[in-house]
Design a protein around this motif. Structure first.
Motif, PDB file in Angstrom:
ATOM      1  N   GLY A 526       8.616  -4.342   1.950  1.00 33.75           N
ATOM      2  CA  GLY A 526       8.016  -3.801   0.722  1.00 33.75           C
ATOM      3  C   GLY A 526       6.792  -4.597   0.311  1.00 33.75           C
ATOM      4  O   GLY A 526       5.759  -4.030  -0.066  1.00 33.75           O
ATOM      5  N   ARG A 527       6.901  -5.917   0.407  1.00 28.64           N
ATOM      6  CA  ARG A 527       5.749  -6.765   0.047  1.00 28.64           C
ATOM      7  C   ARG A 527       4.558  -6.483   0.968  1.00 28.64           C
ATOM      8  O   ARG A 527       3.405  -6.417   0.522  1.00 28.64           O
ATOM      9  CB  ARG A 527       6.128  -8.236   0.164  1.00 28.64           C
ATOM     10  N   ALA A 528       4.862  -6.341   2.271  1.00 25.70           N
ATOM     11  CA  ALA A 528       3.771  -6.032   3.212  1.00 25.70           C
ATOM     12  C   ALA A 528       3.097  -4.728   2.831  1.00 25.70           C
ATOM     13  O   ALA A 528       1.861  -4.616   2.854  1.00 25.70           O
ATOM     14  CB  ALA A 528       4.316  -5.955   4.636  1.00 25.70           C
ATOM     15  N   MET A 529       3.931  -3.724   2.473  1.00 22.40           N
ATOM     16  CA  MET A 529       3.369  -2.435   2.074  1.00 22.40           C
ATOM     17  C   MET A 529       2.546  -2.590   0.792  1.00 22.40           C
ATOM     18  O   MET A 529       1.484  -1.988   0.642  1.00 22.40           O
ATOM     19  CB  MET A 529       4.496  -1.408   1.848  1.00 22.40           C
ATOM     20  N   ALA A 530       3.043  -3.405  -0.127  1.00 21.06           N
ATOM     21  CA  ALA A 530       2.334  -3.601  -1.395  1.00 21.06           C
ATOM     22  C   ALA A 530       0.986  -4.272  -1.156  1.00 21.06           C
ATOM     23  O   ALA A 530      -0.052  -3.830  -1.678  1.00 21.06           O
ATOM     24  CB  ALA A 530       3.187  -4.444  -2.348  1.00 21.06           C
ATOM     25  N   LEU A 531       0.990  -5.334  -0.328  1.00 20.25           N
ATOM     26  CA  LEU A 531      -0.274  -6.015  -0.050  1.00 20.25           C
ATOM     27  C   LEU A 531      -1.232  -5.085   0.704  1.00 20.25           C
ATOM     28  O   LEU A 531      -2.445  -5.092   0.448  1.00 20.25           O
ATOM     29  CB  LEU A 531      -0.026  -7.289   0.772  1.00 20.25           C
ATOM     30  N   SER A 532      -0.682  -4.269   1.631  1.00 21.42           N
ATOM     31  CA  SER A 532      -1.534  -3.309   2.352  1.00 21.42           C
ATOM     32  C   SER A 532      -2.176  -2.331   1.384  1.00 21.42           C
ATOM     33  O   SER A 532      -3.352  -1.982   1.516  1.00 21.42           O
ATOM     34  CB  SER A 532      -0.722  -2.537   3.393  1.00 21.42           C
ATOM     35  N   THR A 533      -1.358  -1.870   0.413  1.00 18.80           N
ATOM     36  CA  THR A 533      -1.885  -0.928  -0.571  1.00 18.80           C
ATOM     37  C   THR A 533      -3.007  -1.584  -1.376  1.00 18.80           C
ATOM     38  O   THR A 533      -4.064  -0.981  -1.611  1.00 18.80           O
ATOM     39  CB  THR A 533      -0.766  -0.453  -1.497  1.00 18.80           C
ATOM     40  N   ILE A 534      -2.775  -2.824  -1.785  1.00 19.59           N
ATOM     41  CA  ILE A 534      -3.803  -3.532  -2.557  1.00 19.59           C
ATOM     42  C   ILE A 534      -5.078  -3.687  -1.732  1.00 19.59           C
ATOM     43  O   ILE A 534      -6.198  -3.423  -2.199  1.00 19.59           O
ATOM     44  CB  ILE A 534      -3.272  -4.926  -3.002  1.00 19.59           C
ATOM     45  N   LEU A 535      -4.914  -4.057  -0.462  1.00 12.93           N
ATOM     46  CA  LEU A 535      -6.071  -4.226   0.417  1.00 12.93           C
ATOM     47  C   LEU A 535      -6.806  -2.909   0.612  1.00 12.93           C
ATOM     48  O   LEU A 535      -8.040  -2.853   0.602  1.00 12.93           O
ATOM     49  CB  LEU A 535      -5.607  -4.791   1.764  1.00 12.93           C
ATOM     50  N   MET A 536      -6.012  -1.829   0.755  1.00 14.39           N
ATOM     51  CA  MET A 536      -6.616  -0.502   0.920  1.00 14.39           C
ATOM     52  C   MET A 536      -7.454  -0.153  -0.308  1.00 14.39           C
ATOM     53  O   MET A 536      -8.592   0.323  -0.175  1.00 14.39           O
ATOM     54  CB  MET A 536      -5.500   0.527   1.121  1.00 14.39           C
ATOM     55  N   VAL A 537      -6.902  -0.419  -1.491  1.00 12.71           N
ATOM     56  CA  VAL A 537      -7.620  -0.082  -2.724  1.00 12.71           C
ATOM     57  C   VAL A 537      -8.887  -0.935  -2.845  1.00 12.71           C
ATOM     58  O   VAL A 537      -9.977  -0.418  -3.149  1.00 12.71           O
ATOM     59  CB  VAL A 537      -6.701  -0.276  -3.945  1.00 12.71           C
TER      60      VAL A 537
END
Lengths: 557, 331
Positions: A526-537
């Motif tokens: 979940g954290r990896a997905m969250a950081l990926s989302t932040i990076l994407m944004v």
């Protein structure tokens, strides 16, 4: 003041301006040159030396690469997956290139911009997104991770825009009457496409294919995340030989082989680019597209756009969705736990990675802008050999894989001064990767101004300096902002070079994502997905900012 | 024989063509004359099958063409800016239509040689088309359209992008070529002289409708209405009431055969003569040398400004002249 006094003053002023100009010019040539020698050529030379001198026997490392079946396998896999990825991208993206080039429909320019988003996303984000869709517990319910399909699809996703923009760009300028002329002369729909349109598109198809081939040939982050080290490109193998086996000579030999391969691809690419610049009966894009006219055309447009939207949109949407789920429910747990330090597998709170990345990106952006803009003035304003050679020299980092750059830094800045743990290496590496983009963005703008606008200002009575300030500066400033946005976004998402240079307690966003993906546990995922989302944004925001400052269609990216 | 019946084409809610009917007999050349935006190109695209009609029928010798796809109609179309295939040589361009018919190689070669000879490009098969001048491109495009022996040849402003001198020479050659080979053709142009030169029949198109059709002589002698007269280049157009063979305006009277009513008259510039004894007086306000003659503009007090053709000894600017009205055309 008498006329003679005025003449004298003018002469001294001219001398002073001349002196300052000479200093500026030597700085403009000197700074980028020194930068490239220290940060690019010296590391490359170090790789070569390492590869040649690793063992008692010279060239032993190269012998290993050809002799060991596992390494031969890596080379073979690198080649065939790049060919497969390129062909698959062509087949899947050509319909969209056609639809965007030939039809008008509501939201066309917005959609065309949206298609570009995957291309600018960090590889780690693409990897995470496909893991979220096709991984274990993926949204589709089939686990394709650690199969070639996940890798190929991620490559298509990533490079879709290259085909749509490059092939579609030429297609949009191709006079549709050529195909109509063929139809009237008795060719069916398919024959007309095969005998007229396809040959005319060939330069763009070849250029786009060589770019996609290059990107997939040197694919690193996507393969690392989706291939589980079962599938390894040369890039991944360089990283593994260095980080896991500390076998620097073999890593160096692989880097050299890859450099040779990449140079050959780039050579082919530039040949096609030249040919593309040749004659062709082109029409303005506005005259070649029209609204779909009948049911069949509406189906073609609707079907292609739906496929594009689903194929490109689903992974990103599911990535964001996964980051918001924990224990089978909607939850912000992944985000709120980013600040945890003690139990984090990163040794530091994941939020720190965001700060690190932003800091590195700002530093890399500053370096890339200073060096890139100085170099651009040399390329744009100087004529002849200096300009050409400088241009070529500055493009070289573009053809060098990020992994090679990272690895080169590692072997180069070891002795006599050990800089390997210095935080300055990361922004230096990032800026090296970003500089070609800065140059390619700024130089075309400088060249257009040079030829016409400044002359107009001069004729209207502006002095050379005044003309530069009134005309050049404002326009260059805008393209400088675009370049800054590129440099920032590139640095934010950079993983290949960073993977070699990062210190365990100072992870960047992509590094943190990679480490989290390698840990068990739903929360880490979940954290990896969250950081990926932040990076994407963050990436999307900097790219969108670029679009706002773009001056017309100038610049090559 | 081509017959087009009440053809209507709508694009994005606009009627580009509205109830156009034409017929072209075998071996005839129909010129379609109209200003830009009148629907000329759309007419050709619809006949060729590139554009689907909204209403109306297209027939060739009675056969309905609506179900026949573009490539099977056996028509030829010469595009406005030629649309030559840039990646092929002159010969390959000309051979394209023949290759689509799967003709034997030897026959194709002979035919390409023949049509290139027709258009005065003998022996240039292997040249690239990219370095050709406008006039040469025009010839290759014509050869390409002619090579497969189309049942109907359509030409869309084929001389539009050429300079005047070249245009005047080529139009005569083109007419000769069409007549010599008995080619049925539809020729689209916005230039009256071109249309008059090339046509057996003429059709004037205005905003997607037929303004007038007939032989060139008929259309020129008797324009159907004021718009057509102005489009054909007539500028002296006046309203007059006719009483017993005499047309009466507040500023002049002239003889006519029109019946007793209000009429619009065209006074052709060559129907007016400068005559000091004439009752109609005016002031010369414009004077242009046109090579073979002068075009003099005479402002009539309380009346129009009339264009007058004067062969020689044209009056100077500001001179008072008398005008005699000769032949007139009642619309």
């Amino acid at each position: 003041m008498g006329r003679r006094d005025a003449a004298v003053t003018n002469a001294t002023r001219a001398q002073r301006v001349d002196g300052a100009g000479r200093l500026l010019r030597s700085l403009a040539v000197g700074i980028p040159l020194v930068f490239l020698i220290v940060v690019f050529l010296y590391p490359l030379a170090s790789i070569l030396i390492t590869g040649l001198s690793g063992d008692a026997r010279p060239l032993a490392a190269f012998g290993d690469v050809f002799a060991k079946p596992s390494l031969r396998g890596v080379a073979w896999f690198t080649l065939w997956q790049a060919i497969a990825s390129t062909l698959l991208t062509l087949v899947l993206a050509m319909p969209a290139a056609y639809v965007f080039a030939r039809y008008e429909f509501p939201g066309r320019s917005l959609l065309r911009a949206a298609v570009t988003i995957p291309f600018v996303l960090p590889t780690l984000v693409v990897g995470s997104a496909f893991l979220a869709v096709l991984g274990p517990n993926g949204a589709l319910g089939i686990d394709l991770s650690s199969t070639i399909w996940a890798i190929l699809l991620a490559h298509v996703f990533y490079n879709y825009a290259v085909i749509v923009r490059t092939v579609g760009g030429l297609w949009a300028n191709l006079d549709p009457r050529l195909e109509e002329a063929a139809r009237i002369l008795g060719a069916g729909r398919w024959t007309a496409f095969r005998t007229i349109t396809l040959p005319l598109l060939r330069p763009a198809i070849a250029a786009a294919s060589s770019i996609v081939f290059l990107f997939t040939f040197t694919s690193f982050g996507v393969i690392l995340v989706l291939g589980n080290l079962e599938f390894r490109t040369i890039e991944v193998e360089i990283w593994r030989q260095t980080m896991s086996f500390l076998n620097l000579p073999v890593a160096a030999a692989l880097s050299v082989l890859q450099l040779v391969a990449v140079s050959l691809i780039l050579l082919a690419y530039s040949r096609y680019q030249e040919r593309r610049a040749l004659e062709q009966s082109l029409a303005p894009a506005s005259s070649t597209s029209r609204k779909p006219q009948n049911a069949r055309e509406w189906w073609v447009v609707g079907g292609t756009l739906s496929f594009t939207a689903i194929f490109l949109g689903t992974p990103l949407a599911i990535l964001a969705e996964r980051s918001l789920r924990f224990g089978g429910e909607w939850s912000l747990a992944a985000y709120t736990s980013l600040g945890d330090g003690a139990d984090s597998p990163l040794f530091v709170p994941a939020t720190r990675a965001i700060g690190n990345s932003l800091g590195f990106a700002l530093a890399a952006m500053a370096i890339a802008l200073v060096v890139g803009i100085l170099a651009s003035t040399v390329i744009a304003y100087k004529r002849g050999a200096v300009s050409t050679w400088f241009d070529l020299l500055l493009m070289l980092p573009l053809g060098t894989s990020a992994v090679t750059i990272g690895f080169g830094f590692l072997v180069a800045f070891d002795s006599p001064i050990d800089l390997r743990t210095s935080p300055i290496l990361i922004p230096l590496a990032h800026s090296l990767i970003a500089i070609p983009f800065v140059v390619r963005t700024v130089v075309p703008v400088m060249r257009t101004i040079r030829s016409r606008l400044r002359e107009a200002a001069r004729v209207l009575g502006a002095s050379p300096l005044r003309a530069w300030r009134e005309v050049d500066l404002p326009l260059i400033a805008r393209s400088g902002l675009v370049a800054a946005g590129f440099a920032f976004a590139i640095s934010l998402g950079e993983f290949g070079a960073t993977a070699f240079l990062v210190r365990p307690d100072r992870p960047t966003l992509p590094v943190a994502i990679f480490r989290l993906l390698g840990r068990p546990g739903e929360l880490n995922f979940g954290r990896a997905m969250a950081l990926s989302t932040i990076l994407m944004v963050l990436t999307a925001v900097s790219i969108m900012a670029i679009e706002r400052f773009r001056v017309g269609d100038t610049g090559e990216f | 024989m081509l017959s087009v019946d009440r053809l209507t084409v709508e694009l994005h809610g606009n009627k580009i063509l509205d109830g156009v009917s034409i017929s072209v007999a075998d071996g005839d050349v129909l010129a379609v004359l109209g200003p830009s935006g009148s629907g000329k190109t759309t007419l050709l695209r619809t006949i060729s099958g590139l554009q689907q009609p909204t209403e109306g029928t297209l027939r060739w010798d009675g056969e309905d063409l609506s179900v026949v796809p573009v490539e099977e109609r056996g028509f030829g179309l010469m595009f406005q800016d030629y649309a030559l295939f840039p990646h092929q040589s002159i010969g390959a361009n000309v051979a394209f239509g023949l290759r689509m018919q799967h003709r034997p190689l030897e026959e194709i070669r002979a035919r390409v040689e023949e049509v290139l000879d027709w258009v005065g490009m003998t022996g240039l098969e292997d040249r690239r088309i990219t370095n050709l001048s406008g006039g040469e491109q025009q010839r290759v495009a014509l050869a390409r359209a002619l090579a497969p022996s189309p049942r109907l040849l359509m030409l869309d402003e084929p001389l539009g992008s050429l300079d005047r001198a070249l245009r005047e020479r080529l139009i005569v050659e083109l007419r000769q070529l069409l007549v010599d080979h008995a080619i049925t053709a539809v020729y689209v142009t916005h230039d009256q002289e071109e249309a008059f030169t090339v046509a057996d029949d003429l059709l004037v198109l205005r905003d997607g409708t037929v303004a007038q059709s007939g032989t060139p002589e008929m259309v020129y002698r008797r324009p159907a209405d004021e718009w057509t007269a102005r489009f054909l280049g007539f500028r002296n157009i006046v309203r007059a009431r006719v009483i017993a063979g005499e047309a009466v305006t507040p500023w002049a009277r002239f003889n006519t055969t029109a019946d007793n009513a209000e009429h619009t008259f065209v006074l052709p510039p060559d129907g007016l003569t400068v005559d000091p004894d004439a009752d109609l007086k005016g002031t010369v306000v414009g004077r242009a040398f046109r090579g073979g003659h002068y075009l003099v503009q005479v402002a009539v007090p309380d009346g129009p400004t009339l264009d007058v053709e004067v062969a020689r000894n044209a009056p100077t600017l500001g001179a008072e002249v008398g005008l005699r009205i000769g032949s007139v055309v009642a619309l």
